[in-house]
Design a protein around this motif. Structure first.
Motif, PDB file in Angstrom:
ATOM      1  N   ALA A 148       0.829  -1.202   0.000  1.00 44.64           N
ATOM      2  CA  ALA A 148       0.000   0.000   0.000  1.00 44.64           C
ATOM      3  C   ALA A 148       0.862   1.251   0.000  1.00 44.64           C
ATOM      4  O   ALA A 148       0.574   2.221  -0.717  1.00 44.64           O
ATOM      5  CB  ALA A 148      -0.925  -0.011   1.219  1.00 44.64           C
ATOM      6  N   ALA A 149       1.936   1.232   0.793  1.00 48.17           N
ATOM      7  CA  ALA A 149       2.840   2.387   0.853  1.00 48.17           C
ATOM      8  C   ALA A 149       3.479   2.649  -0.507  1.00 48.17           C
ATOM      9  O   ALA A 149       3.607   3.801  -0.938  1.00 48.17           O
ATOM     10  CB  ALA A 149       3.914   2.149   1.916  1.00 48.17           C
ATOM     11  N   ALA A 150       3.875   1.566  -1.203  1.00 47.50           N
ATOM     12  CA  ALA A 150       4.494   1.716  -2.524  1.00 47.50           C
ATOM     13  C   ALA A 150       3.489   2.260  -3.538  1.00 47.50           C
ATOM     14  O   ALA A 150       3.829   3.093  -4.376  1.00 47.50           O
ATOM     15  CB  ALA A 150       5.040   0.365  -2.988  1.00 47.50           C
ATOM     16  N   THR A 151       2.231   1.817  -3.452  1.00 48.49           N
ATOM     17  CA  THR A 151       1.188   2.284  -4.378  1.00 48.49           C
ATOM     18  C   THR A 151       0.879   3.756  -4.158  1.00 48.49           C
ATOM     19  O   THR A 151       0.731   4.525  -5.113  1.00 48.49           O
ATOM     20  CB  THR A 151      -0.091   1.439  -4.197  1.00 48.49           C
ATOM     21  OG1 THR A 151       0.208   0.065  -4.415  1.00 48.49           O
ATOM     22  CG2 THR A 151      -1.164   1.875  -5.178  1.00 48.49           C
ATOM     23  N   ILE A 152       0.784   4.158  -2.879  1.00 51.48           N
ATOM     24  CA  ILE A 152       0.510   5.568  -2.554  1.00 51.48           C
ATOM     25  C   ILE A 152       1.645   6.458  -3.052  1.00 51.48           C
ATOM     26  O   ILE A 152       1.416   7.549  -3.577  1.00 51.48           O
ATOM     27  CB  ILE A 152       0.299   5.743  -1.041  1.00 51.48           C
ATOM     28  CG1 ILE A 152      -1.014   5.047  -0.624  1.00 51.48           C
ATOM     29  CG2 ILE A 152       0.274   7.211  -0.641  1.00 51.48           C
ATOM     30  CD1 ILE A 152      -1.211   4.970   0.876  1.00 51.48           C
ATOM     31  N   LYS A 153       2.878   5.990  -2.893  1.00 51.62           N
ATOM     32  CA  LYS A 153       4.030   6.763  -3.339  1.00 51.62           C
ATOM     33  C   LYS A 153       3.999   6.951  -4.852  1.00 51.62           C
ATOM     34  O   LYS A 153       4.386   8.000  -5.376  1.00 51.62           O
ATOM     35  CB  LYS A 153       5.314   6.055  -2.913  1.00 51.62           C
ATOM     36  CG  LYS A 153       6.576   6.830  -3.268  1.00 51.62           C
ATOM     37  CD  LYS A 153       7.814   6.108  -2.770  1.00 51.62           C
ATOM     38  CE  LYS A 153       9.080   6.884  -3.144  1.00 51.62           C
ATOM     39  NZ  LYS A 153      10.314   6.180  -2.691  1.00 51.62           N
ATOM     40  N   LYS A 154       3.553   5.926  -5.578  1.00 57.80           N
ATOM     41  CA  LYS A 154       3.544   5.974  -7.040  1.00 57.80           C
ATOM     42  C   LYS A 154       2.360   6.737  -7.594  1.00 57.80           C
ATOM     43  O   LYS A 154       2.498   7.552  -8.514  1.00 57.80           O
ATOM     44  CB  LYS A 154       3.558   4.548  -7.594  1.00 57.80           C
ATOM     45  CG  LYS A 154       3.686   4.486  -9.115  1.00 57.80           C
ATOM     46  CD  LYS A 154       3.857   3.055  -9.588  1.00 57.80           C
ATOM     47  CE  LYS A 154       4.061   3.007 -11.100  1.00 57.80           C
ATOM     48  NZ  LYS A 154       4.241   1.612 -11.593  1.00 57.80           N
ATOM     49  N   TYR A 155       1.145   6.480  -7.037  1.00 56.23           N
ATOM     50  CA  TYR A 155      -0.076   7.063  -7.603  1.00 56.23           C
ATOM     51  C   TYR A 155      -0.684   8.187  -6.757  1.00 56.23           C
ATOM     52  O   TYR A 155      -1.610   8.865  -7.199  1.00 56.23           O
ATOM     53  CB  TYR A 155      -1.136   5.974  -7.804  1.00 56.23           C
ATOM     54  CG  TYR A 155      -0.724   4.908  -8.771  1.00 56.23           C
ATOM     55  CD1 TYR A 155      -0.704   5.159 -10.147  1.00 56.23           C
ATOM     56  CD2 TYR A 155      -0.346   3.645  -8.320  1.00 56.23           C
ATOM     57  CE1 TYR A 155      -0.324   4.176 -11.050  1.00 56.23           C
ATOM     58  CE2 TYR A 155       0.035   2.653  -9.210  1.00 56.23           C
ATOM     59  CZ  TYR A 155       0.044   2.925 -10.574  1.00 56.23           C
ATOM     60  OH  TYR A 155       0.422   1.964 -11.451  1.00 56.23           O
TER      61      TYR A 155
END
Length: 298
Positions: free
Chosen positions: A56-63
């Motif tokens: 989730a942290a990686a997705t938030i950082k990307k999108y």
């Protein structure tokens, strides 16, 4: 007993990964060492929550947020790809260049080798040779590829088929070989033939013929008996399921002053004088053929 690889066991010993309870019990039974009473037994899916938080942290950082609408997410990705993504340099997606040698004797011989025991797909050029009989010749072919195209091919041994595959995975090489006249895909269905730029030149024709015979040709001993005496002499046979290629090989041999004979899918040289001239003027880079020709027995 634990059905695990040695590497997994080494990783467990270094405490890199946790062991499954099944493996612990199996090893304990095998070694007769009791399981310690203070071991920590965790649920098999205990790591899921942590992995989810990291994802989730990686997705938030990307999108910038967690996308809830999958359709909208895909639309935004396509928009990004069309506007930015496909223009970014990516070594994985880029075609690696190869050296494009001038048309010459060595390149013509390589084309002959490819027409004999080779083939090209969309992404690879492959030459398949017997893993024992053609082992020395495979070394010659590998050196020729390195010299011509400035790339080092990979060699894969297939013991089940008794062959070695010499492989170059370069789209640029495939494109270049196709430009030179080699078909992509099934060469027999496409009824391949010697390219015209080779046929027009005597030296190039001889080199291409050498490559063809070194791969799809054979040297054998013909024996016959007259009254009480036995006689034996060497013959050369080139075999191909491509009719245009057989006819071109037949025509080239005639052009060089030989006396070929066409029989079925074979083009043959039967005369002792032709055999001597062939190995003197055309020659061979395949030690297997040279040994068979020079041997006194078949």
């Amino acid at each position: 007993v634990s059905k695990c690889s040695e590497r997994a066991i080494r990783d467990w010993r270094r405490e890199k990964f946790s062991m499954s309870l099944t493996a612990v019990r199996a090893l304990s039974a095998r070694t007769r060492i009791p399981i310690p009473k203070d071991i920590l037994i965790r649920d098999a899916y205990a790591h899921i929550a942590k992995a989810s938080r990291m994802g989730a942290a990686a997705t938030i950082k990307k999108y910038g947020c967690i996308p809830r609408d999958e359709k909208r997410r895909k639309e935004r990705w396509r928009l990004w790809w069309e506007s930015k993504g496909k223009f970014k340099k990516n070594k994985i997606l880029e075609s690696e260049s190869v050296h494009r040698p001038r048309k010459g004797v060595e390149l013509a011989e390589f084309i002959g080798i490819m027409m004999g025991d080779g083939g090209i797909s969309k992404y690879q050029a492959v030459i398949t040779l017997h893993h024992i009989d053609d082992l020395e010749y495979a070394a010659f072919v590998t050196r020729l590829i390195e010299k011509l195209f400035k790339v080092t091919p990979s060699v894969y041994h297939s013991p089940g088929n008794s062959v070695n595959d010499i492989v170059v995975s370069r789209k640029e090489l495939v494109r270049y070989l196709h430009e030179l006249g080699l078909p992509i895909g099934n060469k027999i269905k496409q009824q391949l033939d010697i390219p015209e730029w080779i046929k027009k030149d005597k030296k190039l024709s001889a080199a291409c013929l050498r490559g063809l015979v070194d791969t799809d040709g054979c040297i054998f001993t013909h024996r016959y008996r007259v009254k009480c005496a036995w006689y034996a002499y060497k013959k050369l046979s080139f075999t191909s399921a491509s009719e245009p290629l057989r006819e071109s090989v037949y025509a080239l041999l005639q052009k060089f002053g030989f006396h070929p004979r066409m029989t079925g899918k074979d083009v043959r040289l039967d005369r002792a004088g032709d055999m001597k001239r062939y190995f003197s003027e055309i020659g061979s880079h395949n030690p297997k053929h040279l040994r068979r020709y020079e041997s006194t027995v078949g």
